[in-house]
Structures are given as C-alpha cells and as structure tokens.
Write an enzyme that holds these catalytic residues in place. Structure first.
Site, PDB file in Angstrom:
ATOM      1  N   CYS A  67      24.317  73.175  56.724  1.00 12.59           N
ATOM      2  CA  CYS A  67      22.902  72.523  57.225  1.00 12.59           C
ATOM      3  C   CYS A  67      21.584  72.237  56.491  1.00 12.59           C
ATOM      4  O   CYS A  67      22.165  72.783  54.655  1.00 12.59           O
ATOM      5  CB  CYS A  67      22.443  73.569  57.825  1.00 12.59           C
ATOM      6  SG  CYS A  67      22.675  74.334  59.568  1.00 12.59           S
ATOM      7  N   ARG A  92      25.361  65.541  53.208  1.00 10.96           N
ATOM      8  CA  ARG A  92      25.561  66.836  53.292  1.00 10.96           C
ATOM      9  C   ARG A  92      26.950  67.928  54.824  1.00 10.96           C
ATOM     10  O   ARG A  92      27.286  68.493  54.964  1.00 10.96           O
ATOM     11  CB  ARG A  92      24.856  68.798  53.526  1.00 10.96           C
ATOM     12  CG  ARG A  92      24.325  69.135  52.442  1.00 10.96           C
ATOM     13  CD  ARG A  92      22.917  69.899  51.922  1.00 10.96           C
ATOM     14  NE  ARG A  92      22.956  71.182  52.070  1.00 10.96           N
ATOM     15  CZ  ARG A  92      23.207  71.359  51.427  1.00 10.96           C
ATOM     16  NH1 ARG A  92      23.127  71.091  49.836  1.00 10.96           N
ATOM     17  NH2 ARG A  92      23.774  72.712  51.559  1.00 10.96           N
ATOM     18  N   TRP A 109      24.494  72.568  61.415  1.00  8.93           N
ATOM     19  CA  TRP A 109      25.511  71.699  61.219  1.00  8.93           C
ATOM     20  C   TRP A 109      25.873  73.240  62.129  1.00  8.93           C
ATOM     21  O   TRP A 109      26.038  73.850  61.555  1.00  8.93           O
ATOM     22  CB  TRP A 109      26.503  72.175  60.087  1.00  8.93           C
ATOM     23  CG  TRP A 109      27.462  71.793  59.945  1.00  8.93           C
ATOM     24  CD1 TRP A 109      28.659  70.507  60.104  1.00  8.93           C
ATOM     25  CD2 TRP A 109      29.069  72.487  59.880  1.00  8.93           C
ATOM     26  NE1 TRP A 109      29.483  70.780  59.965  1.00  8.93           N
ATOM     27  CE2 TRP A 109      30.052  71.772  60.324  1.00  8.93           C
ATOM     28  CE3 TRP A 109      29.480  73.870  60.028  1.00  8.93           C
ATOM     29  CZ2 TRP A 109      31.264  72.265  60.401  1.00  8.93           C
ATOM     30  CZ3 TRP A 109      30.080  74.537  59.952  1.00  8.93           C
ATOM     31  CH2 TRP A 109      31.574  73.813  59.485  1.00  8.93           C
ATOM     32  N   ASN A 160      19.171  78.402  57.527  1.00  8.15           N
ATOM     33  CA  ASN A 160      21.006  78.126  57.204  1.00  8.15           C
ATOM     34  C   ASN A 160      21.607  79.188  57.040  1.00  8.15           C
ATOM     35  O   ASN A 160      21.273  80.073  56.386  1.00  8.15           O
ATOM     36  CB  ASN A 160      21.075  77.658  55.907  1.00  8.15           C
ATOM     37  CG  ASN A 160      20.048  75.778  55.524  1.00  8.15           C
ATOM     38  OD1 ASN A 160      19.812  75.524  57.404  1.00  8.15           O
ATOM     39  ND2 ASN A 160      20.319  75.431  54.761  1.00  8.15           N
ATOM     40  N   GLY A 161      22.790  79.764  56.986  1.00  8.64           N
ATOM     41  CA  GLY A 161      24.087  80.762  57.262  1.00  8.64           C
ATOM     42  C   GLY A 161      23.804  80.793  58.212  1.00  8.64           C
ATOM     43  O   GLY A 161      23.978  80.139  60.036  1.00  8.64           O
ATOM     44  N   GLU A 166      45.984  66.512  46.669  1.00  9.59           N
ATOM     45  CA  GLU A 166      44.868  66.301  46.761  1.00  9.59           C
ATOM     46  C   GLU A 166      44.813  64.839  48.393  1.00  9.59           C
ATOM     47  O   GLU A 166      44.118  64.236  48.681  1.00  9.59           O
ATOM     48  CB  GLU A 166      44.545  65.669  45.441  1.00  9.59           C
ATOM     49  CG  GLU A 166      43.299  64.846  45.990  1.00  9.59           C
ATOM     50  CD  GLU A 166      42.391  65.879  46.825  1.00  9.59           C
ATOM     51  OE1 GLU A 166      42.241  66.639  47.098  1.00  9.59           O
ATOM     52  OE2 GLU A 166      40.368  65.041  46.207  1.00  9.59           O
ATOM     53  N   LYS A 195      42.014  64.662  51.374  1.00 14.46           N
ATOM     54  CA  LYS A 195      41.871  62.783  51.416  1.00 14.46           C
ATOM     55  C   LYS A 195      42.605  62.044  52.452  1.00 14.46           C
ATOM     56  O   LYS A 195      40.985  61.166  53.166  1.00 14.46           O
ATOM     57  CB  LYS A 195      41.566  62.017  49.883  1.00 14.46           C
ATOM     58  CG  LYS A 195      41.398  62.646  48.955  1.00 14.46           C
ATOM     59  CD  LYS A 195      39.578  62.171  48.482  1.00 14.46           C
ATOM     60  CE  LYS A 195      39.118  63.751  49.170  1.00 14.46           C
ATOM     61  NZ  LYS A 195      39.326  64.626  48.357  1.00 14.46           N
ATOM     62  N   GLU A 212      40.433  63.826  56.032  1.00 17.27           N
ATOM     63  CA  GLU A 212      39.551  63.983  55.455  1.00 17.27           C
ATOM     64  C   GLU A 212      39.067  62.757  56.190  1.00 17.27           C
ATOM     65  O   GLU A 212      37.760  62.710  56.918  1.00 17.27           O
ATOM     66  CB  GLU A 212      38.913  64.469  54.886  1.00 17.27           C
ATOM     67  CG  GLU A 212      39.174  65.962  54.102  1.00 17.27           C
ATOM     68  CD  GLU A 212      38.780  65.840  52.568  1.00 17.27           C
ATOM     69  OE1 GLU A 212      37.612  67.076  52.513  1.00 17.27           O
ATOM     70  OE2 GLU A 212      38.408  65.571  51.878  1.00 17.27           O
ATOM     71  N   HIS A 230      64.721  70.536  52.254  1.00 12.50           N
ATOM     72  CA  HIS A 230      64.534  71.840  52.823  1.00 12.50           C
ATOM     73  C   HIS A 230      63.562  71.976  54.417  1.00 12.50           C
ATOM     74  O   HIS A 230      63.197  72.903  54.546  1.00 12.50           O
ATOM     75  CB  HIS A 230      63.944  72.740  52.566  1.00 12.50           C
ATOM     76  CG  HIS A 230      64.610  72.795  50.820  1.00 12.50           C
ATOM     77  ND1 HIS A 230      65.973  74.265  50.669  1.00 12.50           N
ATOM     78  CD2 HIS A 230      64.335  72.850  49.200  1.00 12.50           C
ATOM     79  CE1 HIS A 230      66.420  73.611  49.474  1.00 12.50           C
ATOM     80  NE2 HIS A 230      66.068  73.189  48.296  1.00 12.50           N
ATOM     81  N   LYS A 250      29.126  68.579  53.364  1.00 11.11           N
ATOM     82  CA  LYS A 250      29.616  68.404  52.077  1.00 11.11           C
ATOM     83  C   LYS A 250      29.529  69.727  50.922  1.00 11.11           C
ATOM     84  O   LYS A 250      30.419  70.710  50.802  1.00 11.11           O
ATOM     85  CB  LYS A 250      28.689  68.232  51.222  1.00 11.11           C
ATOM     86  CG  LYS A 250      28.246  67.352  50.122  1.00 11.11           C
ATOM     87  CD  LYS A 250      30.112  67.131  49.787  1.00 11.11           C
ATOM     88  CE  LYS A 250      30.218  66.658  48.248  1.00 11.11           C
ATOM     89  NZ  LYS A 250      31.225  66.061  47.612  1.00 11.11           N
TER      90      LYS A 250
END
Ligand code: HGA
Length: 610
Positions: free
Chosen positions: A2, A27, A74, A99-100, A483, A487, A490, A506, A605
């Site tokens: 947010c 964000r 968000w 926000n929160g 990573e 990527k 995402e 394995h 973000k």
C-alpha cells in the site's frame, strides 16, 4: 505494498495526490482512491484496478481541493472491491488511509458497533476511521482524537487523516510502517515513500516509531510515542527523478537490469576511493563491533535471502567464520540459539521488509548487539534499527522483481566478507589487492554478461510455452539457480524449481522429460566437471538443457544442449556475473508470454505486512 500520499496547500492538491499515487504504483496494489475536504464536504473516489481509472473518475466528478489524502491498496483484510478500497470515511466527516494491519480490529469493531457505528467494508482500516471519529465526538480535536485512537490499536500502521471539522489540518501517525512528512513552501505533505512527493519537495522528515504529526499549510508539529513534542531532523532526499522514470526502456525491470554496471560501480565507489577494505565502510564504530565477531547470522527474505545464501560460501571460505542464513519469517518465530558475539546481518532492498525488521528486533531481544544492515534506501527503518549499515547504491528500484538490488547486495556482502577476513588476520596484502582489482573489473564483466541478451532472447522464445522449468547449480552458483527460478516464477508465472545439481538423482530427476527445460548455471570453476556429469544424467532422460557457462569451459553443444558463454570466468565474483543471464531469461520469457513484467500479479515491491 500500500502507498499513502497526503497534501495540504493553497492550490489544488488533486493533481499532487494522483501524481503521487502513480509514483507509488511500482509497490504493487489492487485498488486506489482519494478523499478531499471540499468546503463542507468529504468527497471520495475509489476504484479497483489502476490509478488511471480512479483519475478519470475524479476528473469526471470534478474533484478539486486544497486538502486531501490518497492511497493505493494491496488488500490484506477483505477482498479487492471498491468498498474495501481506501480512504475509509466515518459518518461523512473524516477520512483515513492506512498501510499495515490492525491486529485487534475485531475487538475494536465489536466495541464500536455497540456505540452505533456501522461498518461498510471488511477491512481492519475502517475501525481506525470510526475510532478517531468516536474520540472526536467526545470533544477531542482531530490530533488528540487520533493520538488517543492509535494508543488503542495493536498491530502496524501508517495513517493519514483529514476531517471536515478541521479543514486546516492533516494528521498522521506511524507504527511499524514507514511514513514521512514533506516540507514545501506554504504547503506540506505526508507520504509513505519519498518518491510520491519528490515532484513537490525533497525536504523530508522521517517519522519514528510511535510518532504522530499535525501538519498544516504553514507548520509541522511532531510528537513522540508519549505525546511529547519533538524535533526530528530534516533530510534532503537525493532520489533522482530519472531513476523514477522509464526513459527509453519498455519496463523498469529491463531498465534496472541494464543499470547494473553503473549500480555496481556506485556501490563500490567508496571502497575504490580507499583502495582497501576497512571497517569504516560499515559505519563509524564498525571496527569495534566487527573485531571480535565469532560468527555471522544472515536474516532476509526472497531475493535478499538468496544474496545471503551466496555470501555464506564467501564468508566461510574467505573469512573462516561460521555463517548461517535464515529466512527472516522463520527465524523470528523460533526459539533461537543466540551467541551475542555473532554478527546479525539483515538484508532488505527497501529497509522496510516487515519480517526482516521483526527478525532484527527479535535478535536484539535475544541479546544481539552486533547488527549490520545491507539496504538500498537511506534512512529506512531497518538500517536505523541497526548498529552498522552498508548502503547499496543501486538507485530507486521500481520493478517488483529485484535485479540491481540483488547484484549490489552481493557486492556489499563480498566487501563485508573481505573486511571480516582482514580483521580475522586471514587476508594478506596481495590477496586484498587481488580482490579489490576483481571488484574494479566487475562493472565491465557485468556489461559483458548484458551483451549476451540477443542470444537469451532466442532462448526465451523456446521457453515461453513451457509450464515448468528446473534450475541447477552447484556451490556458490546454487543460490544463483534459486534466484533464476524465483525470477522466472515471479514474472512469467512459469513454475520453476532450483536444485543443487548433485541433488538431482535424489528426486527431481523424476520430473525430467522433453517438456521440462533444465537451466544449468555451470561456470568454469572447481565444480564444473561435477556439473557436467549431472548434465549427462538429464541428457540420458531426454531433457532439454540451457547451459550458462564461460568461454573457456569446453562445453559440447548438441540438439539437446544449448550453451551461452560469458566471455571469461571471473573467479570468486562469478555468481554476480551469472546472475545477469538468468534475470534476462526471466524478463524475455515473461515478455514473450505477455505478462505485466513490472507489476506481477499478487506481488508487491516492499513487503510491509506479515
Ligand atoms: N489492512 C489494510 C491495508 C493493507 C496494506 O497495508 N497492504 O500493504 C487493508 O487490507 O486494506
């Protein structure tokens, strides 16, 4: 996540609010809204979807005002609907953006219902609006009503509030989520992120935990958690407008991938000026803190966690110190072993990542005083809560999928490794010079890796139709495989898993068939021959392989094995160079699939909620 922006001025603030919300879009959010005090009215417009849609609606409804607040949401509590979007209004009188997460929202909701308040949304935020209204109704002014209300809230919040009863005031409070006040000339602002107001002013005051603020056109008063007036330092932000704009690029992620040679060079600038690893690179008293360190504990999330995993190989090999790396959200809820002589290293691009911040607080509560943060945003919460800091100088990172923050974090972690090694007496002069020289060469090597882009574009077209992918690496390149898989997941939504190549037999080998592309990070290091054997295992099962290696690695290509080579193996810094091709592969695969690269679905973000 947010975003908040608020403004009080002697001009129409609606364009300021909308422009600010657009700058916060990076964000990640799902809905947006503004509320303004217009004469005797609190007017509000909210929309799910993009800020631009809300902007159109505001234009149609002729929104103009000198006081207002805006929000990109968000969702955490309540679905993505217009009714749940912020601002939330109480009794047509006051509006709140938040926000929160308010943890005791259910108790407060019951209490307020009993007082006659009716809830329209499913959010925790609406509780804040009604609670402030409740205290205002009992005779408190807006600031005091908000201060009383926040004392009754549990959880994390940054809030901004306006009320038609006091049209000359914009009040705000912060606990656990960032918030700042922007100082203009005859006008003032609040925002969750400096980028939201940088068009209007660069002079900012970062609120501290528990602070509240009373902002008018001409004045800003700040109060600490006990309600005592307090002076906070004014900072002049150096966020560049260029870093917030796309320029000739199609996406911020693409721009940020290409900025890496510069970002890496800027991150090592101070080191290059000195020409040696010194504790002072990490802060004034760093020598004292780092001298008798007995081990390193790294705490981070997501991509930053993978930077930490890479660093573990360096720290143990070069400095000889034991190093553990843990996901912050796991560490914070574990009854941990704590040796106060260990150095706690937190890594966060934004410096706001809630889980990392909480893990740091927890480590401190367990007696850890040696704390170091690696962060990209000056003055953010995590570095401020840490004894030492190394700022990466990647510049604003807007793309949700982190790229230049990752490579600069690796540079910072390598610098830390060498500094610790030196303090441990394990780095002689010749080796120090060699590492400094390797870092000096690094921006050029990163540029060479970027030059591989046309070859990677060709691969990505074969990749785009796939549903799954496997990434393999060994040793210090295993975290780069992790990573790379992250990527790809995402931004292209292709399901990807990463394994240490030796682990293949394995379990994951069972997944390999013609439909499963296998990406292998195989630089010309001591483990190359081992990786080659692992590749044979895949080949024998009909898998198609995409291998990133170096020029001198003697890798055979075939129908089944595609190879891209960096110009040369760069030794100990090789993971940084090999991070580039996997970023480019994810970017171009996503482009070919037509996904929203900079704003991948469901992601945000700065992860400022739990
Ligand atoms: N809990 C609020 C705000 C969520 C938030 O801060 N997200 O980053 C809501 O769900 O509306």
């Amino acid at each position: 996540m947010c975003g908040i922006v608020g403004a009080i001025a002697d001009r129409d603030v609606v364009p300021v609010l909308i422009d600010g919300l657009k700058r916060l879009e990076y964000r990640g959010y799902d809905s947006a809204g503004i509320a303004v005090i217009d004469g005797d009215d609190v007017r509000r417009v909210r929309r799910t979807g993009r800020v631009a849609e809300m902007e159109n609606a505001a234009a149609q409804e002729n929104f103009h005002a000198r006081l207002g607040i805006g929000h990109t949401r968000w969702a955490t509590h309540g679905g993505v609907t217009e009714t749940n979007a912020h601002p939330h209004i109480s009794f047509g009188e006051l509006a709140v953006v938040h926000n929160g997460i308010i943890e005791n929202h259910e108790q407060q909701r019951d209490r307020l219902r009993a007082e006659g308040y009716v809830f329209e949304s499913q959010t925790d935020t609406e509780v804040i609006a009604h609670l402030i209204h409740f205290h205002q109704k009992r005779g408190l002014d807006l600031l005091a009503a908000m201060q009383t209300a926040v004392r009754e809230l549990e959880g994390a919040y940054a809030i901004a509030v306006v009320s038609k009863r006091e049209p000359g005031h914009l009040v705000a409070a912060r606990m656990g989520c960032p918030l700042l006040v922007g100082l203009g000339d005859g006008e003032n602002f609040v925002a969750s992120d400096v980028s939201a107001i940088v068009q209007a002013t660069r002079r900012v005051i970062f609120l501290d935990e528990g602070d509240t603020a009373d902002v008018t056109r001409e004045s800003v008063r700040i109060f600490d958690a006990s309600g005592t007036p307090i002076e906070r330092e004014v900072h002049v932000s150096d966020v560049s407008l260029a870093s917030l704009e796309l320029g000739p690029y199609r996406h911020f992620m693409q721009k940020e991938i290409h900025e890496q040679p510069r970002a890496v060079a800027d991150t090592i600038e101070a080191l290059m000026d000195d020409g040696k690893f010194t504790a002072e690179l990490f802060g004034k008293d760093a020598g004292e803190v780092l001298r008798d360190v007995e081990g390193v504990q790294i705490l981070a999330c997501g991509t930053s966690y993978y930077a930490g995993l890479t660093a573990r190989y360096w720290i143990e090999a070069i400095s000889g110190l034991p190093c553990t790396v843990e996901i912050a959200s796991e560490y914070r809820y574990r009854d941990v072993y704590a040796n106060p002589k260990n150095l706690i290293v937190t890594i966060s691009q934004s410096g706001e990542t809630l889980d990392t911040m909480e893990a740091l607080k927890y480590a401190k509560s367990r007696g850890h005083e040696k704390t170091l943060s690696i962060c990209n945003v000056p003055e953010s919460a995590i570095p401020r809560a840490s004894k030492l800091v190394y700022y990466t100088r990647a510049g604003a990172e807007i793309g949700v999928a982190s790229t230049k923050a990752f490579t600069t974090q690796l540079v910072a972690l390598f610098t830390l490794t060498c500094t610790l090694a030196k303090l441990q007496g394990r780095l002689d002069g010749a080796q120090e010079l060699a590492y400094i020289e390797a870092l000096r060469q690094l921006p050029g090597s990163v540029q060479h890796a970027l030059n591989l882009e046309p070859q990677i574009v060709a691969w990505s077209e074969r990749f785009a139709p796939k549903q799954h992918a496997l990434f393999l690496g060994r040793g210090v390149h295993y975290p780069i495989a992790l990573e790379g898989a992250l990527k790809l997941k995402e931004i292209s939504y292709i399901h990807a898993e990463a394994y240490p190549a030796g682990e293949l037999k394995h379990g994951p080998l069972a997944l390999v068939d013609e439909a499963m592309p296998v990406v292998v990070i195989a630089p010309n290091d001591a483990l190359l021959e081992k990786v080659k054997s692992n590749i044979q295992e895949v080949r024998a099962r009909g898998g198609e392989m995409f291998v990133f290696t170096d020029a001198d690695s003697r890798f055979g290509e075939s129908e089944q094995v595609h190879v891209i080579r960096t110009p040369r193996h760069v030794g100990v810094l090789s993971p940084i160079v090999h991070a580039i091709p996997v970023q480019l592969l994810a970017y171009h695969a996503a482009l070919a699939r037509g996904t929203d690269v900079d704003k991948p679905r469901n992601l945000a973000k700065s992860v400022t909620v739990e």
